[in-house]
Each structure stands twice: as C-alpha cells, then as structure tokens.
Design a protein around this motif. Sequence first.
Motif, PDB file in Angstrom:
ATOM      1  N   UNK A   1       1.257  -5.251   1.540  1.00 19.75           N
ATOM      2  CA  UNK A   1      -0.045  -5.499   0.928  1.00 19.75           C
ATOM      3  C   UNK A   1      -1.128  -5.547   2.002  1.00 19.75           C
ATOM      4  N   UNK A   2      -2.359  -5.467   1.521  1.00 21.36           N
ATOM      5  CA  UNK A   2      -3.530  -5.587   2.384  1.00 21.36           C
ATOM      6  C   UNK A   2      -4.137  -6.963   2.156  1.00 21.36           C
ATOM      7  N   UNK A   3      -4.334  -7.705   3.239  1.00 19.30           N
ATOM      8  CA  UNK A   3      -4.908  -9.045   3.137  1.00 19.30           C
ATOM      9  C   UNK A   3      -6.429  -8.955   3.067  1.00 19.30           C
ATOM     10  N   UNK A   4      -7.007  -9.668   2.114  1.00 18.02           N
ATOM     11  CA  UNK A   4      -8.454  -9.714   1.947  1.00 18.02           C
ATOM     12  C   UNK A   4      -8.962 -11.102   2.320  1.00 18.02           C
TER      13      UNK A   4
ATOM     14  N   UNK B   1     -10.346   4.638   0.505  1.00 19.34           N
ATOM     15  CA  UNK B   1     -10.100   3.605   1.515  1.00 19.34           C
ATOM     16  C   UNK B   1      -8.629   3.187   1.503  1.00 19.34           C
ATOM     17  N   UNK B   2      -7.899   3.703   2.466  1.00 21.59           N
ATOM     18  CA  UNK B   2      -6.480   3.423   2.596  1.00 21.59           C
ATOM     19  C   UNK B   2      -6.211   2.778   3.946  1.00 21.59           C
TER      20      UNK B   2
ATOM     21  N   UNK C   1      -1.181   5.291   5.067  1.00 24.95           N
ATOM     22  CA  UNK C   1      -0.068   4.732   4.316  1.00 24.95           C
ATOM     23  C   UNK C   1      -0.182   5.191   2.864  1.00 24.95           C
ATOM     24  N   UNK C   2       0.811   5.872   2.343  1.00 20.68           N
ATOM     25  CA  UNK C   2       0.703   6.377   0.964  1.00 20.68           C
ATOM     26  C   UNK C   2       0.724   5.229  -0.034  1.00 20.68           C
ATOM     27  N   UNK C   3       0.069   5.461  -1.137  1.00 18.02           N
ATOM     28  CA  UNK C   3       0.051   4.453  -2.179  1.00 18.02           C
ATOM     29  C   UNK C   3      -1.162   4.628  -3.061  1.00 18.02           C
ATOM     30  N   UNK C   4      -1.129   4.081  -4.253  1.00 18.30           N
ATOM     31  CA  UNK C   4      -2.234   4.291  -5.204  1.00 18.30           C
ATOM     32  C   UNK C   4      -3.419   3.359  -4.979  1.00 18.30           C
TER      33      UNK C   4
ATOM     34  N   UNK D   1      -8.098  -9.500  -9.553  1.00 23.31           N
ATOM     35  CA  UNK D   1      -7.708 -10.893  -9.751  1.00 23.31           C
ATOM     36  C   UNK D   1      -6.444 -11.153  -8.942  1.00 23.31           C
ATOM     37  N   UNK D   2      -6.588 -11.626  -7.723  1.00 27.56           N
ATOM     38  CA  UNK D   2      -5.397 -11.817  -6.880  1.00 27.56           C
ATOM     39  C   UNK D   2      -4.471 -12.887  -7.449  1.00 27.56           C
ATOM     40  N   UNK D   3      -3.200 -12.714  -7.187  1.00 31.07           N
ATOM     41  CA  UNK D   3      -2.226 -13.693  -7.670  1.00 31.07           C
ATOM     42  C   UNK D   3      -2.469 -15.045  -7.020  1.00 31.07           C
ATOM     43  N   UNK D   4      -2.888 -15.040  -5.764  1.00 32.12           N
ATOM     44  CA  UNK D   4      -3.194 -16.270  -5.042  1.00 32.12           C
ATOM     45  C   UNK D   4      -4.628 -16.172  -4.539  1.00 32.12           C
ATOM     46  N   UNK D   5      -5.609 -16.733  -5.258  1.00 31.72           N
ATOM     47  CA  UNK D   5      -7.015 -16.598  -4.844  1.00 31.72           C
ATOM     48  C   UNK D   5      -7.289 -17.150  -3.458  1.00 31.72           C
ATOM     49  N   UNK D   6      -6.488 -18.119  -2.997  1.00 28.67           N
ATOM     50  CA  UNK D   6      -6.723 -18.704  -1.681  1.00 28.67           C
ATOM     51  C   UNK D   6      -6.265 -17.779  -0.560  1.00 28.67           C
ATOM     52  N   UNK D   7      -5.353 -16.881  -0.844  1.00 32.26           N
ATOM     53  CA  UNK D   7      -4.879 -15.903   0.143  1.00 32.26           C
ATOM     54  C   UNK D   7      -4.726 -14.565  -0.578  1.00 32.26           C
ATOM     55  N   UNK D   8      -5.871 -13.943  -0.856  1.00 30.90           N
ATOM     56  CA  UNK D   8      -5.870 -12.730  -1.680  1.00 30.90           C
ATOM     57  C   UNK D   8      -5.217 -11.575  -0.952  1.00 30.90           C
ATOM     58  N   UNK D   9      -4.344 -10.879  -1.677  1.00 30.55           N
ATOM     59  CA  UNK D   9      -3.685  -9.698  -1.130  1.00 30.55           C
ATOM     60  C   UNK D   9      -3.630  -8.623  -2.212  1.00 30.55           C
ATOM     61  N   UNK D  10      -3.858  -7.379  -1.784  1.00 28.13           N
ATOM     62  CA  UNK D  10      -3.767  -6.241  -2.692  1.00 28.13           C
ATOM     63  C   UNK D  10      -2.469  -5.508  -2.384  1.00 28.13           C
ATOM     64  N   UNK D  11      -1.507  -5.515  -3.299  1.00 24.91           N
ATOM     65  CA  UNK D  11      -0.263  -4.774  -3.037  1.00 24.91           C
ATOM     66  C   UNK D  11      -0.553  -3.291  -2.817  1.00 24.91           C
ATOM     67  N   UNK D  12       0.149  -2.698  -1.860  1.00 26.81           N
ATOM     68  CA  UNK D  12      -0.074  -1.284  -1.570  1.00 26.81           C
ATOM     69  C   UNK D  12       0.350  -0.382  -2.715  1.00 26.81           C
ATOM     70  N   UNK D  13       1.232  -0.871  -3.572  1.00 27.72           N
ATOM     71  CA  UNK D  13       1.660  -0.056  -4.713  1.00 27.72           C
ATOM     72  C   UNK D  13       0.887  -0.388  -5.980  1.00 27.72           C
ATOM     73  N   UNK D  14      -0.188  -1.162  -5.852  1.00 27.77           N
ATOM     74  CA  UNK D  14      -0.994  -1.526  -7.015  1.00 27.77           C
ATOM     75  C   UNK D  14      -1.682  -0.285  -7.575  1.00 27.77           C
ATOM     76  N   UNK D  15      -1.565  -0.104  -8.900  1.00 24.86           N
ATOM     77  CA  UNK D  15      -2.062   1.112  -9.531  1.00 24.86           C
ATOM     78  C   UNK D  15      -2.937   0.734 -10.727  1.00 24.86           C
ATOM     79  N   UNK D  16      -4.195   1.195 -10.699  1.00 24.98           N
ATOM     80  CA  UNK D  16      -5.111   0.878 -11.801  1.00 24.98           C
ATOM     81  C   UNK D  16      -4.729   1.576 -13.102  1.00 24.98           C
ATOM     82  N   UNK D  17      -3.809   2.518 -13.023  1.00 26.11           N
ATOM     83  CA  UNK D  17      -3.348   3.200 -14.237  1.00 26.11           C
ATOM     84  C   UNK D  17      -2.112   2.542 -14.847  1.00 26.11           C
ATOM     85  N   UNK D  18      -1.661   1.456 -14.239  1.00 29.12           N
ATOM     86  CA  UNK D  18      -0.454   0.783 -14.716  1.00 29.12           C
ATOM     87  C   UNK D  18      -0.821  -0.263 -15.760  1.00 29.12           C
ATOM     88  N   UNK D  19      -0.287  -0.121 -16.966  1.00 30.37           N
ATOM     89  CA  UNK D  19      -0.572  -1.083 -18.035  1.00 30.37           C
ATOM     90  C   UNK D  19       0.026  -2.444 -17.732  1.00 30.37           C
TER      91      UNK D  19
END
Length: 788
Positions: free
Chosen positions: A473-476, A508-509, A525-528, A589-607
């Motif tokens: 993941x990418x740390x924000x 932005x990858x 790094x490949x990923x959506x 909406x990060x799973x942990x707002x105090x340490x926000x991370x975006x998973x590299x496999x996160x896909x906006x097309x995923x229901x």
Amino acid sequence: MSFPDTCNLTPETCLAMVNRKRNYTLHFYLMAVLVTVALGAFNYLAMEFRARLDLTADQRFTLSEGTQRLFEKLTEPITVTYYVDEEPPAKRINLERDVRDKLEELAVSSGGKLQYRVERISNDQVAEKRKELQDKGIETTVDVQTAGTDERAEVRGVQGYFSSLEIRFGTNEPKVINGVVNLVDKADEAREHRVDTLEFDIAYTVLTMRGETRRPSFERLLKSREKPARMVFYVTDPMPDKHRQLAANLDKALNEIAAVTPAKLTYQRVALPQSAGQVQNYPFSGGRLNLQFFDGKREPVFDEQGNLVDIKDTLYFAAVIMQLDPEVDSFGAIWKFEPDQSVADYRKQIEDQFWEGTRPRTRLGFILPPADPRMQDPRNPPPPGQPPANGYSPLWRYIQGQLEYDTVWVDLQTEKRVPRDLACLVVTEPNQLSERELYEVERYLNEGGNVVMLVQGWSADLDFSMFPMPPDSVSLRKVDMEPAFEEWAKHLGIEFGQDLLLRPNGKLQPYMIRQDRRGQQLELIPGPVRLAPVIEPGDLNSTSVFTRGLSAMPLPLVIESKIDAERLGSLGLSETELITLKGDVYRFMPANPMAAEVPLNFNLNSAAEVERDPAATPGKGILAQKLDHDARVATLLSGRFPSFWVDEKRKVPGWNGDPEEKDAQPVLNPREGRLMVVTTAATLNINYLYGYPQQEIEPVVIARGITFYRNLAEAFIYGEDLVSLRARTGVAPRIVGSVDPGTRTLWFMICIAGMPLLLLALAGIRSFARTRAREEYEIALGLRDSEK
C-alpha cells in the motif's frame, strides 16, 4: 435600303434582324469596355484598400480585440524591422510576402502606432553584416531537408536563411524574434514563431518591454506624470528628544523632494499636537485618514486622592502619505522609519516607495514551504537569501529560466511584508503559514493584490526505490491546516474538506528500482490505484482565461473546497468557478483514518470496495464512496476583501507567535483584489512527478502544469487579453501533408497539357455554336436554303 429578292420576310422584319445584329455587336463591345473598366477599378481599389474574409472557426486570421486595445493604450510607437534572406529556400519563396502581409495588417490596425520596414540580406552581404546581425541577436533560421515525408524520412541536410523581426519600443533595448516561418508543410506547425502567431509574438514582446521600463531619475519620473502627485507629512510637533533628529531629517528630506519639480508634486506638512489621535483630516480633499503611529507612551492618571482614574496614551506620528493620482482615493504610506538615518537615507526610502507605487506591476512572487531535508546537502548549505530547496524548486527554476518572468521569492520572515509591485503572489501550501505571515498576505490582498493559494491536503511518498520488494500500500499523511488559516478562510466563506478525491481516469503510480542483468531500471509498480484525477474538458470553465490549455492535466492528491455563496454576498465578493470535477468522483475512506493507506490493488471499478450510491451507508471493506455532487477544486473570488483581524477585533499577530499590543488597523487604501484558491499544491511538485508514467511527464504533466502558471502570470501581469491571444496561436487543423511523386506528375500534366486542351475544347464548342447561329440567320434572310 434594298433587300435581296430571296428574302421571304417583309422588309420590316429583315430590317429589324439587321438592326438586332448591329445592336448585338455594339452591346458586345460596350460590355467588353465596361468589364475592362470594372476590373481595372477593382484592381486599383484592391491595391489601395486591402480586405479579406476570415472563415476559420476561431477567427485565427482576424486581429483580436486585445491587440486593438493594446494599440489604443500605447503612448509610444512600435518599430519593426524584418530581416529576410533575399534568396530564401525554394519552399520559402512566399515567406517575405506572407510576413509583409501580416505586418501591413498590424500597421493599418494600429492607426500608425506600428511601423515596419523590410531589410533584405543578399548572399554577398552576409559576410560583412554577420557580426552586426549577431550583435543584434539575429540568428539564422534552419530548415531540415529530408528524403521523403513520412516518419522514416532520411535527413539529407539543412538550409539556413534569415527570417527575424527586431522590435523597438520606447527607450528599452530592442528585442528580436528569430525563426519566423510560413506554413508550408506539416513540420512547420511545431515551429514556435509562425506567420499566424506574429500578432501574439509582437504583442507579447511589446508588453514585456513596457513592463521592463528602467527606473528613471526621480525628477524625470515626476516630469513624465500627466497629473501632479500629492504628498503629506503628518508629524508630531514637538517630538520628544529621542525622536527629534528623526523628525528633522525627514522634514529636510521631504522639502528637498518637493523642490525637485514643484509643478508635479504638491507637498504639505501637517503638525500634530501630542494629544492627536489616529484619525486625521486629509488636507487636499476634505476626507479623513486613519494613521498608524510609530511610537508612543502610556501614563496613568490619578485623582486628588491618588486613585487611578484613567490611562493617557500619547501617540507619536511621523507618517508620509502619497496620493499618486489626485482623482482616485488610493494612497501609499510609510509609517516606519529607522532612527539615526541620514537625510539621504530617508529621501531614498520615500523615492523608493514612490517608484513602487508608480511602476507597472510585472513581477511574479512566490511564497515557498520550508526546505526539504532530503533536497539539502548538509556539507554545502545554501547561501543566505536563496529560496529553500524543496519539491517546488524545479518549478521555480523553470519559470525563471524558461518562461523568463521576473520571479521573486518572497521571504516574509526577512522582508516582513509582501512587495506591493507584484502582479501576482503564488502561495504554495498557505495552510502552513504562520498567523503573522497570513496577516501580511491579507494586507497585500486588501490593497488590490492578486493572490493564488495552492492548498495541500495530503502528501504521500511514492518512491519505493530503496525497498527490496514493493509494499502492499501507499501511506498517506494529512497536511496540517493551521487554525488561523482555517478561521481566515471561513471568514471569507471558504471551507476545505480533507477527503482525498479519486477518479477512475486518475494517474500517479508509485515506482521502484528493479535490478536485472542490464542494471538498475526504474519500474512503475503495476496496479489499478491512481491518486491524481485527470482534468477533462467538461470540468473546466471554458469562458475563463485561467483554464486555457489545462485539459488532460492531472491534479495529484486533490481535496475539495466549499464556498458559502450567502457569505460571499454579504461581503460583496463575486465568485467564478474554474475547475469542478464532474461525473464519477469518489472520496477515499481509509480503513484506519489515523494511518491512512491506499492498497496498491485498490480498484474503483470493484463493487466490493466502492459504494456507488452516495446516500447508502458504506458496508464493511468499502474504501471509497461516490460523491452526490460535483467537487470544486479551483475558484476565483473578486472584490474588496475585508480584513479578518480588523473585523474580529484582533491584535496584530507577532512574528514569534505572540500577539502585539496594538489593534489591527484597516488598510489605508482598500482596493479590489482577486483571490484564487486551488485545492492542490502538488501539481508541479517534483516529489510526485516520479509517480507518473515516464512517457507522460514531459508532454502531459509538465506541459499542462506550466500552462496553468503561465496563464496565471500572463493574465495578472499583462492582462487577460494576452492569454486569450495565446490560445489562438495553436495550429488549427489544415489540409496539409505529403504529395507523392505520382500525384505531383498528374497535376503537372493537367496544368501543362490538360488546361490548353480544355480551353481548345471550349473554343471549339463556342465556334460550333456561332456557326450554327450564322446558318440560321442566313436561312432566315433567304441567303441559304434550309436543310431538309
């Protein structure tokens, strides 16, 4: 008159037919004479009065209203000299004609303010004139010769020739535009200076020359003014002993200044008693001014019994007020004078302030974040006075070096104020300014300044080159919003959300370094996951000059701004939306707002990860939800801005975080300013460029990002007309391209052989028609028997 016996018609009919023939002949000759006269008159009028019809969609070949207004405002003539090769290459045979036509059009439209001449350079003159031309900055224009016209064309050589414009305006050093070409083939469309861009090139050059006016002597500056300026010296009289020399030296300096050109400067000294307050009458127009004191003392007041009943404030004034235009309620002021300075020092300070208020606003100011330790060399610290090294340094250097704007780093901690001669102040990450720095920026805005605030809500480190394996993941990190900045913005009706906005079309990858047998290679790094929504045409306000050319520009780590229209209305401010993300826009909406991370496999097309119903309650595992509204990311506010500190009755904040003892005072000369708020500062922060695909950094990110800053600079420095004019310099689609030898031979045969044959055929048809008409005529007269 006698008729042949063979005529079967009556004599009257035969006479009518003969007269008709004669009339036809006379009519033919008369029409020939009239057509010849008409053609001659048309050609004469065409030579005397030139006109043409521009049928292009963007009126590319019609002078813009901005150019017309520029000519109307100029007080000095423009002289253009066109240096052109007497024997240009074969494909440039019409170059001089095309350039001359455009210059003639500009000369006529300018009403005589633009004059031009053509200087041809023959081959035998080049040797003797080369040094002279080089001293002028005139360079040879080069055409690349190829064998063929496709992408695999082989370069066979180059041809050099002269095609340059020398522009003279006012007392400035002349400037040169090199490499002017006409559109002959597809390659010419990429040239910087073309015949269809000359209007912009000349207008831009003249505007820059006008803005580079050298500072004249104070006497010459006064004499050049159409209307006399006014100057008032408010001074406490008598001054206490410790300030008496300061008042005397100031008084002498102002009397020397007033004596330079009395007809152009009206001066008055106003002596104030020690009991005077801050509000004083202005002697020239009957108005009142709120003065700032430079020193004072506070004394307790006791009654006869020794009880404290009051505190007496004694204020000391030494204020110089300047009114540069007697018909406009706009004032400049100097409140602070250093003690123990000479008369010459005070005179220079006053003349500098006078020049700052008189000179054209042509400089672009930048407030930059603190230095980034990663970009600092601890063994070679930067010298004093240099801007901090951080992710914005490449942008700073590019604007200074490539765009050649007069760019100033505003060091508020050192200068203690924003220079008033700035055409525009760009504040990167204003949400991190100290309260006193924000106070000084607001003062500049209150006095009619143009401010651009690039607010940064998130940051991320996309450089995983030191990792043996890429993380998951990418740390924000949320960028802090200083409380004073949030309160100040809310006072103007602006609020910032800190939801990270995402879009399916984003870029932005993160990247890493991959090691193989060929060595180290940068690899995305490949990923959506994509962290930068891309601007689409529908997101832009097409009527605004600030958004010209921004389509397809990515906005890294963007957040949303919300504008309270009711609050703006109560303040008398107007709003223009510049960029609004439309369509499918999601908040992260990060799973942990105090340490926000975006998973590299996160896909906006995923229901399973995205909730597309804005009204629904997000379930478990949902990382993004669609917005129920369009997200505003760039807004322009215009009008007379209020002071947050004055309205809220606050003290002037101190530079070290502690408030000063005096109350904030309204600015002396409030004027209408402009504030642009953009909710990302990372548009051209080099820290984020590494995350773009390498093939897109230059043509997409840098090109369109620089267009944003260029639009800002040119609109604020030179006026919005220039940006509109620049938008017309892109090449419109044309039917140009390669002509293969077979097609060229076909057209050659048509021109050489086909046209004569066609004319011969037309002549034969006409001869046959005339023969048939004559036969019918003779038959009618009885001179020939009719055919059976």
